[in-house]
Each structure stands twice: as structure tokens, then as C-alpha cells.
Design a protein around this motif. Structure first.
Motif, mmCIF file in Angstrom:
data_model
loop_
_atom_site.group_PDB
_atom_site.id
_atom_site.type_symbol
_atom_site.label_atom_id
_atom_site.label_comp_id
_atom_site.label_asym_id
_atom_site.label_seq_id
_atom_site.Cartn_x
_atom_site.Cartn_y
_atom_site.Cartn_z
ATOM 1 N N VAL A 1 0.920 -1.048 -0.115
ATOM 2 C CA VAL A 1 0.047 0.129 0.080
ATOM 3 C C VAL A 1 0.785 1.170 -0.127
ATOM 4 O O VAL A 1 0.624 2.375 -0.926
ATOM 5 C CB VAL A 1 -0.971 -0.041 1.030
ATOM 6 N N TYR A 2 1.975 1.242 0.898
ATOM 7 C CA TYR A 2 2.857 2.384 0.793
ATOM 8 C C TYR A 2 3.443 2.577 -0.539
ATOM 9 O O TYR A 2 3.606 3.745 -1.139
ATOM 10 C CB TYR A 2 3.914 2.228 1.704
ATOM 11 N N SER A 3 3.819 1.524 -1.223
ATOM 12 C CA SER A 3 4.556 1.930 -2.444
ATOM 13 C C SER A 3 3.345 2.284 -3.397
ATOM 14 O O SER A 3 3.749 2.941 -4.407
ATOM 15 C CB SER A 3 4.914 0.177 -3.118
ATOM 16 N N TYR A 4 2.261 1.640 -3.276
ATOM 17 C CA TYR A 4 1.268 2.290 -4.475
ATOM 18 C C TYR A 4 0.785 3.774 -4.100
ATOM 19 O O TYR A 4 0.692 4.346 -5.002
ATOM 20 C CB TYR A 4 -0.118 1.307 -3.837
ATOM 21 N N GLY A 5 0.981 4.122 -2.798
ATOM 22 C CA GLY A 5 0.674 5.423 -2.624
ATOM 23 C C GLY A 5 1.876 6.285 -3.150
ATOM 24 O O GLY A 5 1.420 7.426 -3.728
ATOM 25 N N VAL A 6 3.105 5.844 -3.059
ATOM 26 C CA VAL A 6 4.049 6.705 -3.687
ATOM 27 C C VAL A 6 4.020 6.744 -5.087
ATOM 28 O O VAL A 6 4.048 7.829 -5.875
ATOM 29 C CB VAL A 6 5.530 6.073 -3.290
ATOM 30 N N LEU A 7 3.614 5.630 -5.712
ATOM 31 C CA LEU A 7 3.325 5.683 -7.110
ATOM 32 C C LEU A 7 2.230 6.480 -7.705
ATOM 33 O O LEU A 7 2.225 7.162 -8.706
ATOM 34 C CB LEU A 7 3.055 4.132 -7.758
ATOM 35 N N LEU A 8 1.311 6.526 -6.626
ATOM 36 C CA LEU A 8 0.031 7.291 -7.084
ATOM 37 C C LEU A 8 0.494 9.054 -7.333
ATOM 38 O O LEU A 8 -0.027 9.633 -7.976
ATOM 39 C CB LEU A 8 -1.135 7.172 -6.221
ATOM 40 N N LEU A 9 1.268 9.292 -5.980
ATOM 41 C CA LEU A 9 1.710 10.802 -6.056
ATOM 42 C C LEU A 9 2.416 11.099 -7.395
ATOM 43 O O LEU A 9 2.617 12.134 -7.879
ATOM 44 C CB LEU A 9 2.600 10.925 -4.925
ATOM 45 N N GLU A 10 3.426 10.027 -7.579
ATOM 46 C CA GLU A 10 4.314 10.131 -8.737
ATOM 47 C C GLU A 10 3.537 10.331 -10.107
ATOM 48 O O GLU A 10 4.045 11.086 -11.011
ATOM 49 C CB GLU A 10 5.167 8.989 -8.955
ATOM 50 N N MET A 11 2.447 9.579 -10.241
ATOM 51 C CA MET A 11 1.705 9.448 -11.426
ATOM 52 C C MET A 11 0.868 10.823 -11.537
ATOM 53 O O MET A 11 0.662 11.425 -12.777
ATOM 54 C CB MET A 11 0.580 8.554 -11.259
ATOM 55 N N PHE A 12 0.704 11.757 -10.607
ATOM 56 C CA PHE A 12 0.046 12.775 -10.673
ATOM 57 C C PHE A 12 0.948 14.154 -10.525
ATOM 58 O O PHE A 12 0.415 15.163 -11.116
ATOM 59 C CB PHE A 12 -1.060 13.034 -9.775
ATOM 60 N N THR A 13 1.958 13.989 -10.148
ATOM 61 C CA THR A 13 3.004 15.120 -9.930
ATOM 62 C C THR A 13 4.080 15.109 -11.290
ATOM 63 O O THR A 13 4.650 15.790 -11.446
ATOM 64 C CB THR A 13 3.708 15.041 -8.656
ATOM 65 N N GLY A 14 4.282 13.913 -11.682
ATOM 66 C CA GLY A 14 5.177 13.626 -12.536
ATOM 67 C C GLY A 14 6.588 13.536 -11.985
ATOM 68 O O GLY A 14 7.685 13.710 -12.913
ATOM 69 N N THR A 15 6.606 13.637 -10.649
ATOM 70 C CA THR A 15 8.101 13.643 -10.144
ATOM 71 C C THR A 15 8.368 12.345 -9.407
ATOM 72 O O THR A 15 7.645 11.698 -8.730
ATOM 73 C CB THR A 15 7.960 14.790 -8.897
ATOM 74 N N CYS A 16 9.674 11.742 -10.012
ATOM 75 C CA CYS A 16 10.038 10.517 -9.193
ATOM 76 C C CYS A 16 10.512 10.800 -7.714
ATOM 77 O O CYS A 16 11.137 11.745 -7.472
ATOM 78 C CB CYS A 16 11.363 10.181 -10.010
ATOM 79 N N PRO A 17 10.242 9.626 -7.088
ATOM 80 C CA PRO A 17 10.501 9.812 -5.657
ATOM 81 C C PRO A 17 11.845 9.838 -5.132
ATOM 82 O O PRO A 17 12.487 10.158 -4.096
ATOM 83 C CB PRO A 17 10.116 8.471 -4.702
ATOM 84 N N THR A 18 12.894 9.474 -6.284
ATOM 85 C CA THR A 18 14.271 9.576 -5.815
ATOM 86 C C THR A 18 14.852 10.888 -6.642
ATOM 87 O O THR A 18 16.078 11.094 -6.812
ATOM 88 C CB THR A 18 14.945 8.350 -6.695
ATOM 89 N N HIS A 19 14.124 11.752 -7.057
ATOM 90 C CA HIS A 19 14.656 13.145 -7.590
ATOM 91 C C HIS A 19 15.454 13.735 -6.712
ATOM 92 O O HIS A 19 15.658 13.570 -5.351
ATOM 93 C CB HIS A 19 13.439 14.016 -7.727
ATOM 94 N N GLU A 20 16.476 14.275 -7.071
ATOM 95 C CA GLU A 20 17.525 14.923 -6.345
ATOM 96 C C GLU A 20 17.196 15.989 -5.304
ATOM 97 O O GLU A 20 17.868 16.583 -4.309
ATOM 98 C CB GLU A 20 18.531 15.430 -7.543
#
Length: 613
Positions: A503-522
Motif C-alpha cells: 500500500v505504501y509503494s502504491y501511494g508513492v506511485l500514485l503521487l508520482e503519477m499525478f505530479t510527474g516527479t520521481c521519489p528519488t529526484h535529487e
């Protein structure tokens, strides 16, 4: 001094105006900290700071005010815990508005001190925990707004004392349990909004619940009604009378026993046959073919780089065409020299053999043999996905593609729903629940119709049927690789693997889908993360963080769609990626919520509907 363009902060000398009765700095552009000297304005009856950008703590000395009747601190950037001092201002009798800030944590129990208060709004913050029962002591309350938070638990029984309540909005939280019958007895209550929570069971049918225009219950998929007039599904019958039950039991028990005996015999026969056969993956709609190393080598043109479509932790994926398949296939060849690759092959075979769902990647067959050098060779053959991975669509420039073709809002909602359905199936509908353990955009594949498929079960784990967590002695973080940015924090601290990790991984993926920002961005350094980045801008600043391609080409300034579709999707992403596993939603609840959002989007987009997954 309201409705100007003042900037900067309030000067400390404001405390010298000790005889002020009304002070308003509303609707300016003031910021910074509210000075402590404001505590000295003990004669104030009305105090307004709404519509600015104040932050940091609210002075505790405000609790000494004894003449104040109205306070409005809404639409600012106050964060942290709600100051209990405010709830000690016993003179507050008309209104208290703390909405649209960034307050976190539980609602202070001291809210019950405001026994003469008429209106209170703490909506659109990030409040968690249960609604305090002490709120029921505010017996003169007429308007209550708590929507748009992360509140949990039941509606307190003490609310039965709110006899004068006229308007109540508890929507867009994570409240659960049954809707109390006493709400129907609150005769003054007109609009009641309980939508988008997790209430269950039958709804009251009398009082306000007899008029559907006065009550909103949508988004609670476990509610039912006892009358056919309601738009909710009818509750299941409570059962027959005793004599009917005994007759049914006399018929059902012998049939059930016979069925169990026949089923056990069938299982024994199947197990005996499987012992004699070579293990193979099965698929309900595909005939499994024997496949040799030579077939795969030929299909991939000798494992040519031209055919290479992706590299993973344990091997490479090639595009190819097999003799018995008309359509191209994806061939995952395992690098058995890589530590963990043989175990990954077994894990993926087991997971795929035991799962069947339209949003899980479909395996055609496998190859477990030796190559011409005598070394072990293992490969899995899947249905080929023409539109590649979600990763490619979210970050095309990182993969050598232009961004002329982008994901629309509707496609993002549908893809999110497809993934949610897949995880809900793995967690809640498999005979043996499965934890994926490596959900990320590169492991979500898209076909020609842009339907999403979850793939790569090389790290998957089977859950014990008696628990949602895998015992620590069966697997550990040491052998769980996962992917940085998507791994839940509890795994990093040696916590148990559980469905809430997915569920946590899905939440991060969902935020990435709508912001276009990768969670490992610098830009995510120190304590900053994608979750905190979105939370800091939610809800008032989301336009600044949304994927520009979606914002410019699809939303086009449509505030209604942002309010009804985008904000709920971001809130789900935040709820799923909470630091504590117990604060995260379950995938069944997530799936239901996204389905509602999808229907809302279809209404706003002119009735263009994509069939439900």
C-alpha cells in the motif's frame, strides 16, 4: 485592515493597542509568525487572520482572552499540532474557523471546553486519530465542519447531545463503523455529509435519512439500506425463523459433507497426477507448450540488443516471436549468476501459478533447461505489452522518448484503478494472499488499450492466512531488495513484510503519477520526500506540483475537476504513503474510492466513459 495587499509580518507593537475590540488582517499577503505581544489584546471580541500565509506556532497566550467571540485563522500555513490554548478561550460563542491549514495530529480533547460555541470548522487539514467524545459537550453547536482530514474511528455517541446542530460535514475522512441511529433524531439537522469514508452496515431510515437530498453517503461502499427507495444496495436478509433454519440445515449439511468428500478425492487425484508430471505454469486461456533453449535463442535473434526491451535486477527482457504464438511475446531471461536470481525465478513461478486476474501480467510458459555450454538456463514468457511500462510514460525523457504523447487525467485514473484492483486481488482475494514487494512504475505494463498490468513477482511473498504479515524468520529486509523510494520505512527498520508495505509503494506511485516527479529526484534530500512535498502543498498549492503536461493539456484550469478528481487522488496517495502502516488504507477501500473518482470524472468529461476494470 483587511482586503489590502499588506506584506511582511505583524509588528510586535500591535500589543500596545490594548483597548481594541475587533482586529482583522484578513485577505492580505502577510506571513511569518504571529507576535507574542498579541496576547495583550485581552479586550478583543473578534479576531481575523484568514487568507494570509502565517505559519509557525500560534501564541499560547491567546488562551487568556476572555472576551473573544469570533476567531478566524483559516487559509494560512499554520502547521503542527492544533494549539490547545485556543480551546481554552471559553468565551468563544459565535464561530471558530481553523480550516485550510496544515495542522496535524489529533484534535485536542480541550475542544469540549467551548460549550457555548455556535460554529466550528477544522476542515481541510491533516488531522488524524478519533473524533474526541468531548465535542459532544458543545451543546449549542449549530455548524460542524471536519471534512478533508484523515480522521478515523466511529462517530462519537456523545454527538447525541448536539440537539441544536443544523449542519454537519464529516466527509473525506477515514471514519468507519455504523452510522449511529441517533443522527436521525437530530431534528434541526439539514445537510449531513458523511461521504467518502468507510462506514458500513444499514443506514438509519427515519428523520433526515428519509430525504436523500439532505444526506450525502456516496463513497461508502459497505453501506446498505433496509428500504428499496434508497439509492444504496439493499441489506442482505437477516435470515429465516428457527424452524426454517432447521429444515435448511437438514438439507444443506449432508450436501456439504458429500461435496467436501468429493472435493478431497479430486484433490488427491490431482496431486498424484502432478507428481508424475513436470511442473509447469498454467493459464486458463492458453495452451502450454514445451519450449527449448533453441526456440528462445531464435525468437530473440540470439539475444540481440535490437530485441532487448528492458533490464531488471535479475535479468533481461527481450521481445520475440515463438513458433506457436502469432503475436510477439516478452521473454524474461534470468541471469542466474546474479545473487538471488534463482530464488526470484521460483518466487515468480509460484506467484504466477497461483494468481489469475485481468490486471496481472499473463504468463504463457516457461523454460527451465541448460544452454549449449551446459549451464542452467531459466526464462519466463509473457504476453507482450505494446505500450511499454508506466515508467516510460511518466518520464519519457529519461528513456529517449519525446513527450508529445502524454497520459491524460482519465488515463491516469484508469491506470491507478487497474493497479489498485490488482493489489486488492493479491491481498484479499487469492487463496493464499500475495505481497508483491516491488511495486513501481517500471513494473506496471500497458497494453494497446492502455490497460495496466502489474508485473515482476520476483520478490513476491506469500502471506500466512492467519495474519497480514510474514513472520520475521521467514524473510527479512536483508533479502528484500525492492526499489529505493518505494520501500516502506518499516522495512528499513527490520519490520515485518505486510500488505501495508505494498500500500505504501502504491501511494508513492500514485503521487508520482499525478505530479510527474520521481521519489528519488535529487531535490528530495535530508528529510524531504515525495510524500512531504505533496503534503506541504496540499490542498491549496497543488497546482504548483501537478504534472505540467496534465495541467496544461488536460485540466486547462478546470477547478471543478481539480477539486472533484485530482485532490481526492492526491489525498489517497497521501493516505496510502503514511509513515505508520496502521494509518494506511487497505486496497479494497482504495479501489472503491478511485472507482467513485472515476465516475465523477466521467460526469465532468461529458459522459465519456471507459468501461470499469
Amino acid at each position: 485592515m483587511d482586503l489590502n495587499r499588506f506584506t511582511g509580518s505583524i509588528p510586535p507593537t500591535i500589543g500596545n493597542l490594548s483597548n481594541l475590540l475587533v482586529l482583522s488582517f484578513a485577505q492580505n499577503n502577510l506571513s511569518g509568525r504571529v507576535p507574542d505581544s498579541i496576547d495583550d489584546l485581552v479586550q478583543l471580541t473578534e479576531f481575523y487572520l484568514d487568507g494570509n500565509n502565517f505559519s509557525v506556532d500560534i501564541p499560547q497566550g491567546l488562551g487568556q482572552w476572555r472576551q473573544l467571540e469570533k476567531m478566524n485563522l483559516s487559509h494560512n500555513s499554520f502547521d503542527g499540532s492544533m494549539p490547545s490554548a485556543i480551546f481554552n478561550i471559553s468565551s468563544l460563542s459565535q464561530s471558530l474557523d481553523l480550516s485550510n491549514n496544515y495542522f496535524t495530529g489529533p484534535i485536542p480533547m480541550e475542544v469540549g471546553n467551548l460549550i457555548t460555541l455556535g460554529r466550528i470548522s477544522i476542515s481541510n487539514n491533516r488531522l488524524t486519530g478519533d473524533i474526541p467524545s468531548t465535542l459532544g459537550t458543545c451543546v449549542l453547536l449549530e455548524v460542524l465542519h471536519m471534512e478533508g482530514n484523515f480522521l478515523t474511528g466511529n462517530i462519537p455517541e456523545s454527538f447525541v447531545k448536539l440537539k441544536t446542530i443544523k449542519e454537519m460535514d464529516l466527509s473525506r475522512n477515514n471514519l468507519s463503523g455504523k452510522i449511529p441511529e441517533f443522527l436521525a433524531s437530530l431534528s434541526s439537522l439539514q445537510p449531513l455529509n458523511l461521504s467518502f469514508n468507510d462506514f458500513e452496515g444499514p443506514t438509519p431510515s427515519s428523520g433526515i435519512f428519509g430525504n436523500s437530498s439532505r444526506v450525502s453517503l456516496k463513497g461508502n461502499h459497505r453501506l446498505c439500506a433496509n428500504t428499496p427507495e434508497s439509492s444504496l444496495p439493499l441489506c442482505p436478509e437477516l435470515g429465516s425463523k428457527g424452524e426454517n433454519k432447521s429444515v435448511v440445515l437438514k438439507i444443506v449439511i449432508p450436501i456439504a459433507v458429500s461435496a467436501v468428500v468429493i472435493l478431497l478425492l479430486c484433490i488427491v487425484v490431482i496431486l498424484l497426477r502432478r507428481r508424475k508430471e513436470e511442473p509447469a505454469l498454467q493459464h486458463s486461456s492458453l495452451h502450454i507448450q514445451k519450449i527449448r533453449y533453441e526456440d528462445i535463442a531464435k525468437a530473440t535473434n540470439g539475444f540481440s540488443l535490437v530485441n532487448l526491451v528492458g533490464l531488471g535486477s535479475f535479468g533481461a527482457v527481450y521481445k520475440g516471436t515463438l513458433p506457436f504464438e502469432d503475436d510477439p511475446v516478452a521473454i524474461k531471461v534470468f541471469n542466474l549468476n546474479q545473487y538471488g536470481a534463482p530464488k526470484s525465478f521460483v518466487s515468480e513461478c509460484e506467484a504466477l501459478r497461483n494468481t489469475r486476474h485481468r490486471n496481472l501480467v499473463k504468463v504463457i510458459t516457461l523454460c527451465s533447461t541448460v544452454d549449449p555450454t551446459g549451464s542452467d538456463f531459466k526464462a519466463l514468457i509473457f504476453q507482450y505489452m505494446h505500450n511499454g511500462s508506466l515508467e516510460r510514460w511518466l518520464h519519457p525523457e529519461d528513456h529517449g522518448y519525446d513527450n508529445k504523447r502524454f497520459l491524460s487525467l482519465g488515463e491516469r485514473i484508469n491506470i491507478a484503478l487497474d493497479i489498485a484492483y490488482a493489489l486488492d486481488y493479491l491481498h484479499n482475494q487469492c487463496a493464499t494472499p500475495v505481497i508483491h514487494c516491488d511495486l513501481k512504475p517500471s513494473n506496471v505494463l500497458l497494453d494497446l488499450e492502455m490497460t495496466a498490468y502489474v508485473s515482476d513477482f520476483g520478490l513476491a511473498r506469500f502471506m500466512c492466512t492467519t495474519s497480514t504479515a510474514v513472520p520475521a524468520n521467514s524473510t527479512s529486509f536483508a533479502n528484500l531488495k525492492g526499489s529505493i523510494g518505494y520501500i516502506p520505512p518499516e522495512y528499513g527498520m527490520g519490520g515485518q513484510i505486510s500488505s501495508k508495505g505494498d500500500v505504501y509503494s502504491y501511494g508513492v506511485l500514485l503521487l508520482e503519477m499525478f505530479t510527474g516527479t520521481c521519489p528519488t529526484h535529487e531535490k528530495f534530500i535530508d528529510a524531504m520526500s515525495l510524500h512531504k512535498h505533496v503534503a506541504t502543498n496540499f490542498p491549496n498549492g497543488v497546482a504548483e506540483i501537478l504534472d505540467p503536461t496534465m495541467l496544461q493539456n488536460d485540466l486547462d484550469g478546470n477547478s471543478e475537476i481539480i477539486q472533484s478528481c485530482v485532490l481526492p487522488m492526491l489525498k489517497l496517495g497521501l493516505s496510502c504513503s503514511m509513515a505508520s502502516p496502521r494509518d494506511r488504507l487497505g486496497m479494497a477501500q482504495v479501489s472503491a474510492a478511485i472507482l467513485d473518482i472515476k465516475h465523477e470524472f466521467e460526469l465532468y468529461s461529458g459522459g465519456i466513459s471507459v468501461s470499469d476494470s
